[in-house]
Design a protein around this motif. Structure first.
Motif, PDB file in Angstrom:
ATOM      1  N   LEU A 537       0.834  -1.200   0.000  1.00  0.00           N
ATOM      2  CA  LEU A 537       0.000   0.000   0.000  1.00  0.00           C
ATOM      3  C   LEU A 537       0.874   1.257   0.000  1.00  0.00           C
ATOM      4  CD1 LEU A 537      -2.644  -1.097   2.670  1.00  0.00           C
ATOM      5  CD2 LEU A 537      -2.816  -1.257   0.189  1.00  0.00           C
ATOM      6  N   LYS A 538       0.438   2.266  -0.748  1.00  0.00           N
ATOM      7  CA  LYS A 538       1.195   3.511  -0.848  1.00  0.00           C
ATOM      8  C   LYS A 538       0.814   4.465   0.275  1.00  0.00           C
ATOM      9  CE  LYS A 538       1.423   3.204  -5.914  1.00  0.00           C
ATOM     10  NZ  LYS A 538       1.078   3.878  -7.179  1.00  0.00           N
ATOM     11  N   GLU A 539       1.828   5.021   0.901  1.00  0.00           N
ATOM     12  CA  GLU A 539       1.646   6.082   1.892  1.00  0.00           C
ATOM     13  C   GLU A 539       0.684   5.676   3.018  1.00  0.00           C
ATOM     14  OE1 GLU A 539       0.291   9.429  -0.282  1.00  0.00           O
ATOM     15  OE2 GLU A 539       2.171   9.733  -1.340  1.00  0.00           O
ATOM     16  N   TYR A 540       0.854   4.472   3.509  1.00  0.00           N
ATOM     17  CA  TYR A 540      -0.015   4.069   4.607  1.00  0.00           C
ATOM     18  C   TYR A 540       0.570   4.542   5.937  1.00  0.00           C
ATOM     19  CZ  TYR A 540       3.090   0.197   5.968  1.00  0.00           C
ATOM     20  OH  TYR A 540       4.150  -0.555   6.400  1.00  0.00           O
ATOM     21  N   LYS A 541      -0.317   4.749   6.901  1.00  0.00           N
ATOM     22  CA  LYS A 541       0.067   5.196   8.231  1.00  0.00           C
ATOM     23  C   LYS A 541      -0.443   4.188   9.244  1.00  0.00           C
ATOM     24  CE  LYS A 541      -2.215   8.525  10.077  1.00  0.00           C
ATOM     25  NZ  LYS A 541      -2.770   9.869  10.395  1.00  0.00           N
ATOM     26  N   GLN A 542       0.464   3.652  10.035  1.00  0.00           N
ATOM     27  CA  GLN A 542       0.073   2.688  11.072  1.00  0.00           C
ATOM     28  C   GLN A 542      -0.450   3.448  12.284  1.00  0.00           C
ATOM     29  OE1 GLN A 542       2.881  -0.467  12.004  1.00  0.00           O
ATOM     30  NE2 GLN A 542       2.328  -0.381  14.171  1.00  0.00           N
ATOM     31  N   THR A 543      -1.693   3.147  12.691  1.00  0.00           N
ATOM     32  CA  THR A 543      -2.281   3.831  13.842  1.00  0.00           C
ATOM     33  C   THR A 543      -2.213   2.998  15.116  1.00  0.00           C
ATOM     34  OG1 THR A 543      -4.486   2.973  13.333  1.00  0.00           O
ATOM     35  CG2 THR A 543      -3.860   5.070  12.323  1.00  0.00           C
ATOM     36  N   ALA A 544      -2.201   1.687  14.980  1.00  0.00           N
ATOM     37  CA  ALA A 544      -2.122   0.813  16.158  1.00  0.00           C
ATOM     38  C   ALA A 544      -1.762  -0.599  15.699  1.00  0.00           C
ATOM     39  CB  ALA A 544      -3.437   0.800  16.935  1.00  0.00           C
ATOM     40  N   ALA A 545      -1.293  -1.405  16.616  1.00  0.00           N
ATOM     41  CA  ALA A 545      -0.934  -2.787  16.288  1.00  0.00           C
ATOM     42  C   ALA A 545      -1.022  -3.639  17.542  1.00  0.00           C
ATOM     43  CB  ALA A 545       0.469  -2.860  15.701  1.00  0.00           C
ATOM     44  N   VAL A 546      -1.372  -4.902  17.349  1.00  0.00           N
ATOM     45  CA  VAL A 546      -1.383  -5.882  18.425  1.00  0.00           C
ATOM     46  C   VAL A 546      -1.099  -7.243  17.825  1.00  0.00           C
ATOM     47  CG1 VAL A 546      -3.891  -6.168  18.257  1.00  0.00           C
ATOM     48  CG2 VAL A 546      -2.706  -6.857  20.348  1.00  0.00           C
ATOM     49  N   GLU A 547      -0.095  -7.921  18.371  1.00  0.00           N
ATOM     50  CA  GLU A 547       0.339  -9.217  17.870  1.00  0.00           C
ATOM     51  C   GLU A 547       0.583  -9.139  16.355  1.00  0.00           C
ATOM     52  OE1 GLU A 547      -2.452 -12.128  19.218  1.00  0.00           O
ATOM     53  OE2 GLU A 547      -1.921 -11.868  21.333  1.00  0.00           O
ATOM     54  N   ASP A 548      -0.135  -9.936  15.566  1.00  0.00           N
ATOM     55  CA  ASP A 548       0.096  -9.957  14.122  1.00  0.00           C
ATOM     56  C   ASP A 548      -0.825  -9.024  13.350  1.00  0.00           C
ATOM     57  OD1 ASP A 548       2.133 -11.822  14.328  1.00  0.00           O
ATOM     58  OD2 ASP A 548       0.743 -13.514  14.246  1.00  0.00           O
ATOM     59  N   TRP A 549      -1.614  -8.218  14.040  1.00  0.00           N
ATOM     60  CA  TRP A 549      -2.602  -7.385  13.376  1.00  0.00           C
ATOM     61  C   TRP A 549      -2.233  -5.908  13.492  1.00  0.00           C
ATOM     62  CZ3 TRP A 549      -5.983  -9.547  10.237  1.00  0.00           C
ATOM     63  CH2 TRP A 549      -6.238 -10.910  10.400  1.00  0.00           C
ATOM     64  N   ILE A 550      -2.337  -5.218  12.348  1.00  0.00           N
ATOM     65  CA  ILE A 550      -1.975  -3.806  12.268  1.00  0.00           C
ATOM     66  C   ILE A 550      -3.161  -3.026  11.731  1.00  0.00           C
ATOM     67  CG2 ILE A 550      -0.373  -2.121  11.268  1.00  0.00           C
ATOM     68  CD1 ILE A 550       1.628  -4.379  10.919  1.00  0.00           C
ATOM     69  N   LEU A 551      -3.437  -1.889  12.346  1.00  0.00           N
ATOM     70  CA  LEU A 551      -4.499  -0.992  11.879  1.00  0.00           C
ATOM     71  C   LEU A 551      -3.841   0.150  11.130  1.00  0.00           C
ATOM     72  CD1 LEU A 551      -7.602  -0.490  12.059  1.00  0.00           C
ATOM     73  CD2 LEU A 551      -7.113   1.025  13.979  1.00  0.00           C
TER      74      LEU A 551
END
Length: 554
Positions: A537-551
């Protein structure tokens, strides 16, 4: 002479009071035992996917909204799957105790607990003698599938309670026609709980009435009860049809109700013997006595209890076996009939002590042929196969206990459960081998203790281990703006995730996710780490993460 008559009358009156007191003790004891078992550790685990998450979401929207139970919603859209009786009870629990796992499961668990003394009442009506009724209620109380699913925030606890209320009222109406009113009300509650299933269960009651007591069909009380009981259900369905029109009829009856009969819904399919396998897997140790109980019912098919067990078992088992959709909890309404059959057989074993002939009871209870002492062989009451099967169950309990002690030694409650089960089966096997009827009491007490230990553990809802833990992931999804729709790379829809996050999370394929990435406003994706690398994905921003899952978002 008058003094002797007075004493006789006084003695009879005292005897009636004693019997009435004993009856109240048994009803209260069974109810308290059921409530203890069904409420123990009830809110310790997250809600299970599909039915629990969906039912809880519908109930929460009822509670948050204007209590419009005539037109319930799911994610703001019309909910046409099931009538709202249980959803409304859960919403009431939310209004009193807040939204939690406990308040979600409490109404259904209490209704299922109430079904235990109701089954005892059914036994008292058909057997007349107290022994078979007590055994039947205790078998039903200690059936693993009933305990597990009856504790969930689903509709099945209500179905069992309302159906047993209907059957008990029909049986009571044979002696007092006024109970026909309660029978109609029970059937109406069934239809307000699970729709078309109420018609199938009502057909079982109707077949029994025609076979056993056709005069009830002329009872004004029975028909008045049917009219009064079915009126709310008819009103609810009429309100849906008037408000939504043909889309409701198509969705509720064709897609959901009748659609489940003719074809598998959501890939829930299985062979015609699917439910026999379910009973075989989870019906022990009481399955040991079921075949002989059915045979006993057939031999006593001219009596009320035999007619009830045979009609109930054959009609319901054939109906669900012919359905295209197969789900484990569909078999639950069969277990009370199984318990009645097993209770009759256990009562026969209990009264037919070794070395003693069986005695025919006059006109009441279970009729038994006179058997001479030389024919009262132990093998007829205590088959050798019982010893072997109980020994195998004991070995299975001990074997699994050793396995879990090595693999997961921290699960103390589960280890204690398996130890109690193994000890119960071992003791019962020894007593059966010694021809001691006390094995029945050992099975009842041992199964109750084992189930109590089991539901006090964190493993009684083992389906939660089939997918990732929902609460941590829901916590990061809930950080998105209210009303946001989140798209996920997970292949399956998880209603529990929607409930806990209070957001709608929709599964999408990788290609769909790439197309959605370009829309405005920027979407939120819940993506597995490995898939995130593949999507690029282009220019994505990670807002949160837990274990193997990323928002992520743009």
């Amino acid at each position: 002479m008058y003094r002797e008559i007075f004493r006789l009358d006084e003695s009879d009156d005292r005897s009636r009071r004693t019997k009435h007191w004993l009856e109240q003790v048994w009803v209260l004891g069974l109810l308290l035992a059921a409530i203890l078992l069904y409420q123990m550790n009830l809110g310790s685990l997250p809600l299970r996917d599909w039915d629990e998450g969906t039912v809880a979401q519908v109930a929460r929207e009822l509670w948050r909204g204007d209590w419009n139970w005539l037109h319930p919603t799911l994610y703001g859209e019309p909910y046409w799957n099931k009538p709202p009786a249980i959803h409304l009870l859960i919403a009431l629990a939310y209004s009193i105790g807040g939204v939690s796992e406990l308040t979600t499961r409490l109404p259904g668990a209490m209704l299922c607990a109430l079904s235990v003394p109701l089954l005892y009442g059914i036994g008292r009506e058909v057997f007349l003698l107290r022994g078979p009724a007590i055994f039947s209620a205790l078998v039903y109380l200690t059936l693993l599938p009933v305990v597990r699913h009856g504790r969930l925030g689903m509709l099945d606890g209500g179905v069992l309670c309302f159906f047993l209320l209907t059957i008990w009222s029909v049986l009571r109406a044979r002696r007092d026609l006024r109970y026909g009113l309660a029978a109609g009300i029970g059937l109406g509650l069934l239809c307000l709980t699970k729709g078309i299933l109420g018609l199938l269960l009502g057909a079982i009651a109707a077949v029994f009435i025609i076979w056993d007591t056709p005069r009830l069909l002329r009872s004004l009380y029975l028909w008045s009860g049917l009219i009064l009981g079915m009126a709310p259900a008819i009103a609810w369905y009429s309100a849906q049809w008037l408000h939504y029109g043909e889309p409701f009829l198509h969705a509720h009856f064709l897609n959901q109700s009748f659609g489940r009969i003719v074809k598998p819904v959501e890939n829930n399919y299985g062979p015609p013997w699917y439910y026999l396998l379910e009973i075989l897997k989870y019906g022990f140790p009481w399955l040991l006595f079921w075949p002989q109980g059915l045979r006993l019912a057939w031999e006593n098919r001219l009596m009320g209890w035999g007619k009830l067990v045979l009609a109930w078992t054959s009609i319901y088992l054939l109906a669900i076996s012919a359905m295209g959709t197969k789900l484990p909890w569909y078999v639950l309404p069969l277990y009370p009939a199984l318990a009645l059959a097993c209770g009759a057989q256990l009562a026969l074993v209990w009264q037919g002590e070794p070395y003693k002939p069986l005695v025919q009871r006059p006109q009441r209870g279970i009729p038994l042929d006179n058997i001479s002492p030389d024919k009262a062989q132990r093998s007829t009451l205590y088959p050798r196969a019982w010893v072997a099967i109980l020994a195998l169950l004991a070995l299975a309990g001990c074997g699994f206990g050793v396995y879990f002690a090595i693999a997961t030694p921290s699960k103390l409650a589960l280890l204690l459960t398996l130890a109690a089960f193994g000890l119960t089966m071992t003791t019962a096997a020894i007593l059966v081998y010694c021809q001691d009827r006390q094995f029945i009491l050992v099975l009842f007490w041992g199964m109750y203790v084992s189930l109590s230990l089991f539901v006090s553990s964190y493993d009684w809802l083992w389906e939660l281990g089939e997918d990732y833990p929902v609460k941590p992931v829901a916590a990061i999804v809930s950080e998105t703006p209210p009303g946001t729709t989140v798209y996920t790379s997970h292949p399956n829809h998880r209603p529990s995730l929607n409930f806990y996050s209070d957001r709608r999370v929709i599964p999408k394929s990788n290609s769909d996710l790439q197309e959605l990435w370009e829309i405005d406003p920027p979407p939120y994706f819940l993506i597995d780490r490995a898939i995130l690398k593949d999507l690029k994905l282009k220019e994505y921003k990670q807002t949160a993460a837990v274990e193997d899952w990323i928002l992520v978002t743009r």
